[in-house]
Design a protein around this motif. Structure first.
Motif, PDB file in Angstrom:
ATOM      1  N   ARG A 147      31.840  40.565  34.900  1.00 49.01           N
ATOM      2  CA  ARG A 147      31.276  41.917  34.842  1.00 49.01           C
ATOM      3  C   ARG A 147      30.884  42.265  33.411  1.00 49.01           C
ATOM      4  O   ARG A 147      31.373  41.683  32.452  1.00 49.01           O
ATOM      5  CB  ARG A 147      32.293  42.943  35.362  1.00 49.01           C
ATOM      6  N   SER A 148      30.019  43.269  33.259  1.00 48.73           N
ATOM      7  CA  SER A 148      29.581  43.673  31.922  1.00 48.73           C
ATOM      8  C   SER A 148      30.718  44.331  31.145  1.00 48.73           C
ATOM      9  O   SER A 148      30.899  44.081  29.955  1.00 48.73           O
ATOM     10  CB  SER A 148      28.393  44.634  32.015  1.00 48.73           C
ATOM     11  N   HIS A 149      31.510  45.197  31.816  1.00 52.89           N
ATOM     12  CA  HIS A 149      32.654  45.859  31.185  1.00 52.89           C
ATOM     13  C   HIS A 149      33.460  46.571  32.265  1.00 52.89           C
ATOM     14  O   HIS A 149      33.018  46.679  33.408  1.00 52.89           O
ATOM     15  CB  HIS A 149      32.206  46.845  30.102  1.00 52.89           C
ATOM     16  N   ASP A 150      34.650  47.030  31.894  1.00 49.83           N
ATOM     17  CA  ASP A 150      35.498  47.773  32.831  1.00 49.83           C
ATOM     18  C   ASP A 150      35.404  49.278  32.615  1.00 49.83           C
ATOM     19  O   ASP A 150      35.401  50.058  33.565  1.00 49.83           O
ATOM     20  CB  ASP A 150      36.960  47.338  32.681  1.00 49.83           C
ATOM     21  N   PHE A 151      35.392  49.691  31.359  1.00 50.91           N
ATOM     22  CA  PHE A 151      35.320  51.101  31.011  1.00 50.91           C
ATOM     23  C   PHE A 151      34.880  51.220  29.563  1.00 50.91           C
ATOM     24  O   PHE A 151      34.397  50.247  28.975  1.00 50.91           O
ATOM     25  CB  PHE A 151      36.656  51.818  31.241  1.00 50.91           C
ATOM     26  N   CYS A 152      35.030  52.413  28.982  1.00 53.28           N
ATOM     27  CA  CYS A 152      34.598  52.654  27.604  1.00 53.28           C
ATOM     28  C   CYS A 152      35.776  53.136  26.773  1.00 53.28           C
ATOM     29  O   CYS A 152      36.747  53.693  27.302  1.00 53.28           O
ATOM     30  CB  CYS A 152      33.472  53.688  27.552  1.00 53.28           C
ATOM     31  N   LEU A 153      35.682  52.928  25.471  1.00 60.91           N
ATOM     32  CA  LEU A 153      36.726  53.353  24.535  1.00 60.91           C
ATOM     33  C   LEU A 153      36.086  54.267  23.518  1.00 60.91           C
ATOM     34  O   LEU A 153      35.181  53.854  22.781  1.00 60.91           O
ATOM     35  CB  LEU A 153      37.338  52.129  23.858  1.00 60.91           C
ATOM     36  N   ASP A 154      36.544  55.534  23.475  1.00 57.96           N
ATOM     37  CA  ASP A 154      35.906  56.492  22.563  1.00 57.96           C
ATOM     38  C   ASP A 154      36.433  56.314  21.142  1.00 57.96           C
ATOM     39  O   ASP A 154      37.384  55.543  20.910  1.00 57.96           O
ATOM     40  CB  ASP A 154      36.057  57.926  23.084  1.00 57.96           C
ATOM     41  N   PRO A 155      35.851  56.992  20.149  1.00 58.56           N
ATOM     42  CA  PRO A 155      36.262  56.798  18.743  1.00 58.56           C
ATOM     43  C   PRO A 155      37.710  57.158  18.458  1.00 58.56           C
ATOM     44  O   PRO A 155      38.258  56.766  17.422  1.00 58.56           O
ATOM     45  CB  PRO A 155      35.307  57.714  17.974  1.00 58.56           C
ATOM     46  N   PHE A 156      38.357  57.912  19.362  1.00 59.42           N
ATOM     47  CA  PHE A 156      39.751  58.313  19.165  1.00 59.42           C
ATOM     48  C   PHE A 156      40.734  57.392  19.904  1.00 59.42           C
ATOM     49  O   PHE A 156      41.936  57.663  19.929  1.00 59.42           O
ATOM     50  CB  PHE A 156      39.948  59.762  19.624  1.00 59.42           C
ATOM     51  N   GLY A 157      40.221  56.336  20.509  1.00 63.30           N
ATOM     52  CA  GLY A 157      41.090  55.415  21.212  1.00 63.30           C
ATOM     53  C   GLY A 157      41.448  55.842  22.615  1.00 63.30           C
ATOM     54  O   GLY A 157      42.398  55.313  23.204  1.00 63.30           O
ATOM     55  N   ARG A 158      40.675  56.754  23.187  1.00 63.42           N
ATOM     56  CA  ARG A 158      40.896  57.177  24.564  1.00 63.42           C
ATOM     57  C   ARG A 158      39.946  56.421  25.485  1.00 63.42           C
ATOM     58  O   ARG A 158      38.768  56.262  25.169  1.00 63.42           O
ATOM     59  CB  ARG A 158      40.681  58.688  24.716  1.00 63.42           C
ATOM     60  N   ILE A 159      40.461  55.993  26.617  1.00 63.81           N
ATOM     61  CA  ILE A 159      39.646  55.290  27.588  1.00 63.81           C
ATOM     62  C   ILE A 159      38.920  56.301  28.471  1.00 63.81           C
ATOM     63  O   ILE A 159      39.513  57.254  28.969  1.00 63.81           O
ATOM     64  CB  ILE A 159      40.507  54.335  28.423  1.00 63.81           C
ATOM     65  N   THR A 160      37.625  56.079  28.630  1.00 61.67           N
ATOM     66  CA  THR A 160      36.797  56.931  29.473  1.00 61.67           C
ATOM     67  C   THR A 160      35.969  56.039  30.397  1.00 61.67           C
ATOM     68  O   THR A 160      35.980  54.810  30.280  1.00 61.67           O
ATOM     69  CB  THR A 160      35.845  57.804  28.633  1.00 61.67           C
ATOM     70  N   LEU A 161      35.240  56.675  31.291  1.00 61.17           N
ATOM     71  CA  LEU A 161      34.364  55.923  32.182  1.00 61.17           C
ATOM     72  C   LEU A 161      32.940  55.818  31.651  1.00 61.17           C
ATOM     73  O   LEU A 161      32.187  54.931  32.063  1.00 61.17           O
ATOM     74  CB  LEU A 161      34.345  56.561  33.575  1.00 61.17           C
ATOM     75  N   ASP A 162      32.580  56.715  30.729  1.00 57.52           N
ATOM     76  CA  ASP A 162      31.165  56.761  30.349  1.00 57.52           C
ATOM     77  C   ASP A 162      30.891  57.151  28.902  1.00 57.52           C
ATOM     78  O   ASP A 162      29.737  57.378  28.538  1.00 57.52           O
ATOM     79  CB  ASP A 162      30.425  57.740  31.271  1.00 57.52           C
ATOM     80  N   TYR A 163      31.915  57.242  28.061  1.00 62.69           N
ATOM     81  CA  TYR A 163      31.672  57.642  26.677  1.00 62.69           C
ATOM     82  C   TYR A 163      32.415  56.715  25.731  1.00 62.69           C
ATOM     83  O   TYR A 163      33.630  56.541  25.845  1.00 62.69           O
ATOM     84  CB  TYR A 163      32.126  59.090  26.431  1.00 62.69           C
ATOM     85  N   GLY A 164      31.684  56.113  24.819  1.00 58.44           N
ATOM     86  CA  GLY A 164      32.308  55.210  23.854  1.00 58.44           C
ATOM     87  C   GLY A 164      31.775  53.796  24.000  1.00 58.44           C
ATOM     88  O   GLY A 164      30.778  53.540  24.687  1.00 58.44           O
ATOM     89  N   ALA A 165      32.450  52.867  23.353  1.00 60.33           N
ATOM     90  CA  ALA A 165      32.030  51.470  23.358  1.00 60.33           C
ATOM     91  C   ALA A 165      32.485  50.785  24.644  1.00 60.33           C
ATOM     92  O   ALA A 165      33.646  50.918  25.035  1.00 60.33           O
ATOM     93  CB  ALA A 165      32.613  50.748  22.149  1.00 60.33           C
ATOM     94  N   PRO A 166      31.612  50.031  25.305  1.00 63.71           N
ATOM     95  CA  PRO A 166      32.016  49.288  26.512  1.00 63.71           C
ATOM     96  C   PRO A 166      33.083  48.245  26.168  1.00 63.71           C
ATOM     97  O   PRO A 166      32.949  47.504  25.198  1.00 63.71           O
ATOM     98  CB  PRO A 166      30.716  48.619  26.963  1.00 63.71           C
ATOM     99  N   VAL A 167      34.136  48.203  26.980  1.00 64.17           N
ATOM    100  CA  VAL A 167      35.220  47.243  26.753  1.00 64.17           C
ATOM    101  C   VAL A 167      35.704  46.680  28.077  1.00 64.17           C
ATOM    102  O   VAL A 167      35.475  47.253  29.147  1.00 64.17           O
ATOM    103  CB  VAL A 167      36.414  47.866  25.999  1.00 64.17           C
ATOM    104  N   ILE A 168      36.391  45.559  27.989  1.00 68.47           N
ATOM    105  CA  ILE A 168      37.002  44.891  29.127  1.00 68.47           C
ATOM    106  C   ILE A 168      38.519  45.054  29.018  1.00 68.47           C
ATOM    107  O   ILE A 168      39.086  44.964  27.920  1.00 68.47           O
ATOM    108  CB  ILE A 168      36.631  43.399  29.126  1.00 68.47           C
ATOM    109  N   TYR A 169      39.169  45.294  30.145  1.00 69.63           N
ATOM    110  CA  TYR A 169      40.634  45.311  30.159  1.00 69.63           C
ATOM    111  C   TYR A 169      41.125  43.891  29.959  1.00 69.63           C
ATOM    112  O   TYR A 169      40.798  42.988  30.728  1.00 69.63           O
ATOM    113  CB  TYR A 169      41.146  45.892  31.476  1.00 69.63           C
ATOM    114  N   ALA A 170      41.923  43.678  28.916  1.00 74.39           N
ATOM    115  CA  ALA A 170      42.343  42.330  28.533  1.00 74.39           C
ATOM    116  C   ALA A 170      43.651  41.883  29.172  1.00 74.39           C
ATOM    117  O   ALA A 170      44.224  40.876  28.774  1.00 74.39           O
ATOM    118  CB  ALA A 170      42.457  42.242  27.009  1.00 74.39           C
ATOM    119  N   GLY A 171      44.142  42.637  30.175  1.00 82.88           N
ATOM    120  CA  GLY A 171      45.296  42.172  30.938  1.00 82.88           C
ATOM    121  C   GLY A 171      46.650  42.454  30.336  1.00 82.88           C
ATOM    122  O   GLY A 171      47.643  41.827  30.732  1.00 82.88           O
TER     123      GLY A 171
END
Length: 230
Positions: A147-171
């Protein structure tokens, strides 16, 4: 002199069937599949030990006898007669975990031992018992992930669905036992806890600063072995 803080216990998720790694997993369980000569579960344990982890527990279901024999009683293993899922598997093993919070680590993904110290950053990130901290990886540093990514990580380190850098959950997740208080008995996914924390803005993330390998199928296994031998 103040006593050093206890490093959290680590719960290893090792009960999966590994169907996408057949025919290898027709004879051995997925956690024992070797990657460049080292079983997956040993690679995951190695990354945690490199940061100070000393106490581990695991669950087992498919070919559980092989998992138990591999560790020879040196690791606490909760044998599941029926698959309980990621959440149910952790909940059933809670009596084996003495620390609170504790880490949960998938055994089909890893980074090179000693290449980064993300577990320490995850501990520093968590500020209260309702928060869950996930290890994240940038897609450009991930191998074996479709997949392209799981969710996004905003500049404050909060996980969001649509705001911030795309990231993958690393398990890897850091969470507390209190979060399991009102969860179902039997099978359920850790995604239930992650989604609750996301709704309450209590889902945080830390980015891995190292290559990350997901060994979910034969292609992922080949890619990891090629990279590690380079």
């Amino acid at each position: 002199m103040e006593k050093p803080a206890r490093f959290p216990d680590v719960m290893l998720l090792a009960a999966g069937l590994g169907t996408r790694l057949r025919p290898i997993t027709e004879t051995i369980p997925k956690p024992l599949v070797p990657v460049a000569g080292i079983p997956l579960i040993e690679r995951v344990i190695g990354t945690a030990r490199a940061e100070g982890a000393k106490r581990f527990a695991a669950n087992a279901h498919y070919r559980a006898d092989q998992v138990l024999a591999h560790f020879g009683g040196l690791l606490k293993v909760n044998r599941e007669d029926t698959l309980l899922g990621t959440g149910g598997g952790v909940k059933a093993a809670l009596p084996m975990l003495h620390s609170d919070p504790f880490f949960v680590m998938n055994t089909d993904a890893f980074w090179p031992e000693g290449a980064d110290t993300p577990l320490a950053r995850m501990q520093a990130k968590r500020e209260n018992e309702d928060q869950i901290v996930l290890l994240c990886v940038q897609p450009s540093r991930a191998s074996g992930f479709s997949r392209s990514h799981d969710f996004c990580l905003d500049p404050f380190g909060r996980i969001t669905l649509d705001y911030g850098a795309p990231v993958i959950y690393a398990g890897v997740a850091l969470l507390g036992k209190n979060l399991f208080a009102d969860t179902p008995d039997g099978e359920f996914s850790l995604n239930l806890l992650f989604e609750r924390a996301l709704d309450e803005e209590n889902l945080l993330g830390v980015t891995l600063d190292a290559p990350w390998f997901h060994v979910g199928d034969a292609e992922g296994l080949a890619a990891a072995e090629k990279a590690l031998s380079a």
